[in-house]
Design an enzyme around this catalytic site. Sequence first.
Site, mmCIF file in Angstrom:
data_model
loop_
_atom_site.group_PDB
_atom_site.id
_atom_site.type_symbol
_atom_site.label_atom_id
_atom_site.label_comp_id
_atom_site.label_asym_id
_atom_site.label_seq_id
_atom_site.Cartn_x
_atom_site.Cartn_y
_atom_site.Cartn_z
ATOM 1 N N GLY A 185 -6.589 1.406 -5.505
ATOM 2 C CA GLY A 185 -7.195 2.248 -6.540
ATOM 3 C C GLY A 185 -8.082 3.285 -5.893
ATOM 4 O O GLY A 185 -8.658 3.036 -4.837
ATOM 5 N N LYS B 4 -12.150 0.802 -14.775
ATOM 6 C CA LYS B 4 -12.396 -0.597 -14.388
ATOM 7 C C LYS B 4 -12.576 -1.484 -15.627
ATOM 8 O O LYS B 4 -12.055 -2.607 -15.677
ATOM 9 C CB LYS B 4 -13.631 -0.679 -13.473
ATOM 10 N N SER C 179 -21.728 -2.446 -3.209
ATOM 11 C CA SER C 179 -21.495 -1.473 -2.123
ATOM 12 C C SER C 179 -20.952 -2.249 -0.921
ATOM 13 O O SER C 179 -21.724 -2.883 -0.186
ATOM 14 C CB SER C 179 -22.794 -0.762 -1.765
ATOM 15 N N LEU D 172 -6.547 -4.653 -4.840
ATOM 16 C CA LEU D 172 -7.629 -3.796 -4.328
ATOM 17 C C LEU D 172 -7.264 -2.321 -4.408
ATOM 18 O O LEU D 172 -8.125 -1.459 -4.212
ATOM 19 C CB LEU D 172 -7.923 -4.146 -2.853
ATOM 20 N N ASN E 200 -19.136 -2.474 -9.927
ATOM 21 C CA ASN E 200 -20.435 -2.428 -10.613
ATOM 22 C C ASN E 200 -20.486 -1.263 -11.603
ATOM 23 O O ASN E 200 -21.267 -1.290 -12.555
ATOM 24 C CB ASN E 200 -21.558 -2.335 -9.591
ATOM 25 N N HIS E 201 -19.618 -0.253 -11.416
ATOM 26 C CA HIS E 201 -19.659 0.919 -12.304
ATOM 27 C C HIS E 201 -19.068 0.630 -13.689
ATOM 28 O O HIS E 201 -19.168 1.474 -14.573
ATOM 29 C CB HIS E 201 -19.001 2.111 -11.612
ATOM 30 N N TYR F 62 -14.215 6.590 -13.740
ATOM 31 C CA TYR F 62 -13.906 5.493 -12.807
ATOM 32 C C TYR F 62 -14.317 4.144 -13.433
ATOM 33 O O TYR F 62 -13.529 3.191 -13.472
ATOM 34 C CB TYR F 62 -14.659 5.746 -11.490
ATOM 35 N N ARG G 102 -30.942 1.884 -2.412
ATOM 36 C CA ARG G 102 -30.100 1.237 -3.440
ATOM 37 C C ARG G 102 -29.260 0.115 -2.837
ATOM 38 O O ARG G 102 -29.086 -0.946 -3.436
ATOM 39 C CB ARG G 102 -29.201 2.279 -4.113
ATOM 40 N N ASP H 182 0.861 -1.188 0.000
ATOM 41 C CA ASP H 182 0.000 0.000 0.000
ATOM 42 C C ASP H 182 0.899 1.240 0.000
ATOM 43 O O ASP H 182 2.066 1.170 0.419
ATOM 44 C CB ASP H 182 -0.890 0.000 1.270
HETATM 45 C C1 15L Z 1 -17.783 1.576 -6.059
HETATM 46 O O1 15L Z 1 -17.184 0.942 -6.905
HETATM 47 C C2 15L Z 1 -17.123 2.679 -5.322
HETATM 48 O O2 15L Z 1 -15.753 2.452 -5.128
HETATM 49 C C3 15L Z 1 -17.770 3.008 -4.013
HETATM 50 O O3 15L Z 1 -17.328 4.282 -3.643
HETATM 51 C C4 15L Z 1 -19.302 2.970 -4.097
HETATM 52 O O4 15L Z 1 -19.765 4.030 -4.883
HETATM 53 C C5 15L Z 1 -19.787 1.668 -4.707
HETATM 54 O O5 15L Z 1 -19.121 1.394 -5.909
HETATM 55 C C6 15L Z 1 -21.308 1.667 -4.969
HETATM 56 O O6 15L Z 1 -21.727 1.579 -6.129
HETATM 57 O O7 15L Z 1 -22.051 1.758 -3.996
#
Ligand code: 15L
Length: 265
Positions: free
Chosen positions: A71, A138, A163, A69, A110-111, A134, A172, A31
């Site tokens: 990032g 990914k 999350s 992990l 998930n993003h 972001y 959500r 880290d």
């Molecule tokens: C993620 O990938 C983020 O790192 C985190 O900050 C949250 O936003 C999470 O997703 C989410 O979608 O809740």
Amino acid sequence: MRVLVTGAAGSIGQVVTLGLLDRGHEVIGLDRMPAPDGFEGVWHTADCADADAVLDAFAAQPVEGVVHLAGHPEEASLPDSLTSHVVTTAALLDAMVAHQVRRMVYASSNHAVGRTPRRDLVSDDALPRPDTFYGVGKVAAEALLALYADRYDLDAVACRIGSFLPEPSTTRHLSTWLSHDDGVRMIEAALTATAPGFAVLYGISANTRAWWDLAPGRALGYEPQDDAERWAARIPSRPEDDAEAAHVGGPFALEQFYRPALDRR
Ligand code: 15L
């Protein structure tokens, strides 16, 4: 298994480190921050974007797998996002090839598919549909995993994490929550699954209201035990709940979220 965990001082990293140690694995931490109090193993204070520092960490002791992990977990400029997610992943994959390390578990998000409209359960065959830079980072990091898996016959599992929180606190989250215990179960399954090649799974708990398919994870041995529904009655409704349910990326897919990044350019 002796595992190098990057971002080991971060919010996911600390939980995963303790979880893997509890399950009998040996953790080598890496880290930019120093080791958290109480960590007694080998620790490398280094930036994963620095390929030479990463190679030095690999040369210091053999490892059998990497859990990446590290990032920046939020939106940033495109160059910063690419450095944080893609350049770091490339440095680690190159070091893995140089040192014959055959397994990477990657904290994707998930993003990567966050701009997918919320309708049907999203599975691992969904097209990339990032909601932010972001998410672009990914998706690109996942593409690197696929390239190295094909080119060098590595196993690389991209965990599209929802999350990751001690408990859900918004509507959500009832769909996106990944409990701490399930997070550790997910990482261990992805580390130990037999010959996955390049694979994608969704990192959520067994949520009654899940938006993503758990089948790809279950195929690799990830059996989540928790369900956000236990908290449903305690979660207050908020005015933004409906907007956050329009796309699976929730707030990241909303204009007010990404507008400031555009204004900075
Ligand atoms: C993620 O990938 C983020 O790192 C985190 O900050 C949250 O936003 C999470 O997703 C989410 O979608 O809740």
